[in-house]
Write a protein that holds these residues in place. Sequence first.
Motif, mmCIF file in Angstrom:
data_model
loop_
_atom_site.group_PDB
_atom_site.id
_atom_site.type_symbol
_atom_site.label_atom_id
_atom_site.label_comp_id
_atom_site.label_asym_id
_atom_site.label_seq_id
_atom_site.Cartn_x
_atom_site.Cartn_y
_atom_site.Cartn_z
ATOM 1 N N ALA A 124 47.371 59.587 71.013
ATOM 2 C CA ALA A 124 48.696 60.178 71.212
ATOM 3 C C ALA A 124 48.609 61.655 71.584
ATOM 4 O O ALA A 124 49.396 62.139 72.419
ATOM 5 N N ASP A 125 47.667 62.375 71.000
ATOM 6 C CA ASP A 125 47.507 63.796 71.330
ATOM 7 C C ASP A 125 47.072 63.979 72.783
ATOM 8 O O ASP A 125 47.527 64.890 73.471
ATOM 9 N N ASP A 126 46.173 63.103 73.260
ATOM 10 C CA ASP A 126 45.745 63.179 74.657
ATOM 11 C C ASP A 126 46.913 62.897 75.597
ATOM 12 O O ASP A 126 47.089 63.567 76.616
ATOM 13 N N LEU A 127 47.709 61.897 75.253
ATOM 14 C CA LEU A 127 48.865 61.573 76.090
ATOM 15 C C LEU A 127 49.870 62.716 76.128
ATOM 16 O O LEU A 127 50.471 62.998 77.166
ATOM 17 N N ALA A 128 50.031 63.410 75.019
ATOM 18 C CA ALA A 128 50.940 64.562 74.975
ATOM 19 C C ALA A 128 50.423 65.671 75.888
ATOM 20 O O ALA A 128 51.203 66.318 76.600
ATOM 21 N N LEU A 129 49.101 65.897 75.889
ATOM 22 C CA LEU A 129 48.510 66.903 76.776
ATOM 23 C C LEU A 129 48.710 66.531 78.243
ATOM 24 O O LEU A 129 49.002 67.390 79.085
ATOM 25 N N ILE A 130 48.556 65.246 78.554
ATOM 26 C CA ILE A 130 48.749 64.771 79.929
ATOM 27 C C ILE A 130 50.200 64.952 80.347
ATOM 28 O O ILE A 130 50.494 65.410 81.453
ATOM 29 N N LYS A 131 51.124 64.601 79.460
ATOM 30 C CA LYS A 131 52.549 64.754 79.745
ATOM 31 C C LYS A 131 52.885 66.223 80.025
ATOM 32 O O LYS A 131 53.580 66.545 80.991
ATOM 33 N N ARG A 171 53.995 70.653 83.922
ATOM 34 C CA ARG A 171 53.646 72.010 84.331
ATOM 35 C C ARG A 171 53.179 72.074 85.779
ATOM 36 O O ARG A 171 53.475 73.017 86.504
ATOM 37 N N ARG A 172 52.441 71.053 86.203
ATOM 38 C CA ARG A 172 51.869 71.064 87.555
ATOM 39 C C ARG A 172 52.693 70.307 88.586
ATOM 40 O O ARG A 172 52.325 70.254 89.759
ATOM 41 N N GLY A 173 53.769 69.663 88.138
ATOM 42 C CA GLY A 173 54.605 68.927 89.078
ATOM 43 C C GLY A 173 53.946 67.675 89.627
ATOM 44 O O GLY A 173 54.160 67.297 90.775
ATOM 45 N N ARG A 174 53.130 67.055 88.799
ATOM 46 C CA ARG A 174 52.441 65.814 89.185
ATOM 47 C C ARG A 174 52.854 64.721 88.214
ATOM 48 O O ARG A 174 53.339 64.999 87.133
ATOM 49 N N SER A 175 52.618 63.490 88.596
ATOM 50 C CA SER A 175 52.943 62.398 87.684
ATOM 51 C C SER A 175 51.831 62.234 86.647
ATOM 52 O O SER A 175 50.672 62.600 86.891
ATOM 53 N N GLU A 176 52.214 61.705 85.506
ATOM 54 C CA GLU A 176 51.210 61.418 84.471
ATOM 55 C C GLU A 176 50.186 60.421 84.997
ATOM 56 O O GLU A 176 48.984 60.552 84.753
ATOM 57 N N ALA A 177 50.653 59.428 85.744
ATOM 58 C CA ALA A 177 49.756 58.403 86.293
ATOM 59 C C ALA A 177 48.708 59.023 87.214
ATOM 60 O O ALA A 177 47.534 58.631 87.200
ATOM 61 N N GLU A 178 49.123 60.001 88.007
ATOM 62 C CA GLU A 178 48.194 60.657 88.918
ATOM 63 C C GLU A 178 47.083 61.374 88.148
ATOM 64 O O GLU A 178 45.905 61.293 88.499
ATOM 65 N N ILE A 179 47.463 62.042 87.083
ATOM 66 C CA ILE A 179 46.473 62.748 86.258
ATOM 67 C C ILE A 179 45.535 61.747 85.584
ATOM 68 O O ILE A 179 44.322 61.954 85.529
ATOM 69 N N ILE A 180 46.071 60.648 85.091
ATOM 70 C CA ILE A 180 45.245 59.623 84.442
ATOM 71 C C ILE A 180 44.291 59.001 85.456
ATOM 72 O O ILE A 180 43.103 58.797 85.166
#
Length: 77
Positions: free
Chosen positions: A12-19, A24-33
């Motif tokens: 959950a902490d990792d997902l919060a960082l990704i969110k 902040r970067r204007g990208r989707s969470e899926a793109e970062i994953i």
Amino acid sequence: MSMKRTNVYADADDLALIKEAAKRRGRSEAEIIREGIHLAALSYRVWDDPDEWPKVSGGGEPVTKEEVRRAVADGQC
């Protein structure tokens, strides 16, 4: 590149960082994953045949910080 859907469990902490990073970067969470999965896949890659190893051009001479700075500034990297 074709994509396949998969499910993974994540902390959950990792997902919060990704969110937070996505917002902040204007990208989707899926793109970062997806980028993270790609980097992980590359870091575990094994080349069995030496001919498959990544090749680096150059004479084997060390480069200076200034040469690196210049190459980056010129867009060679």
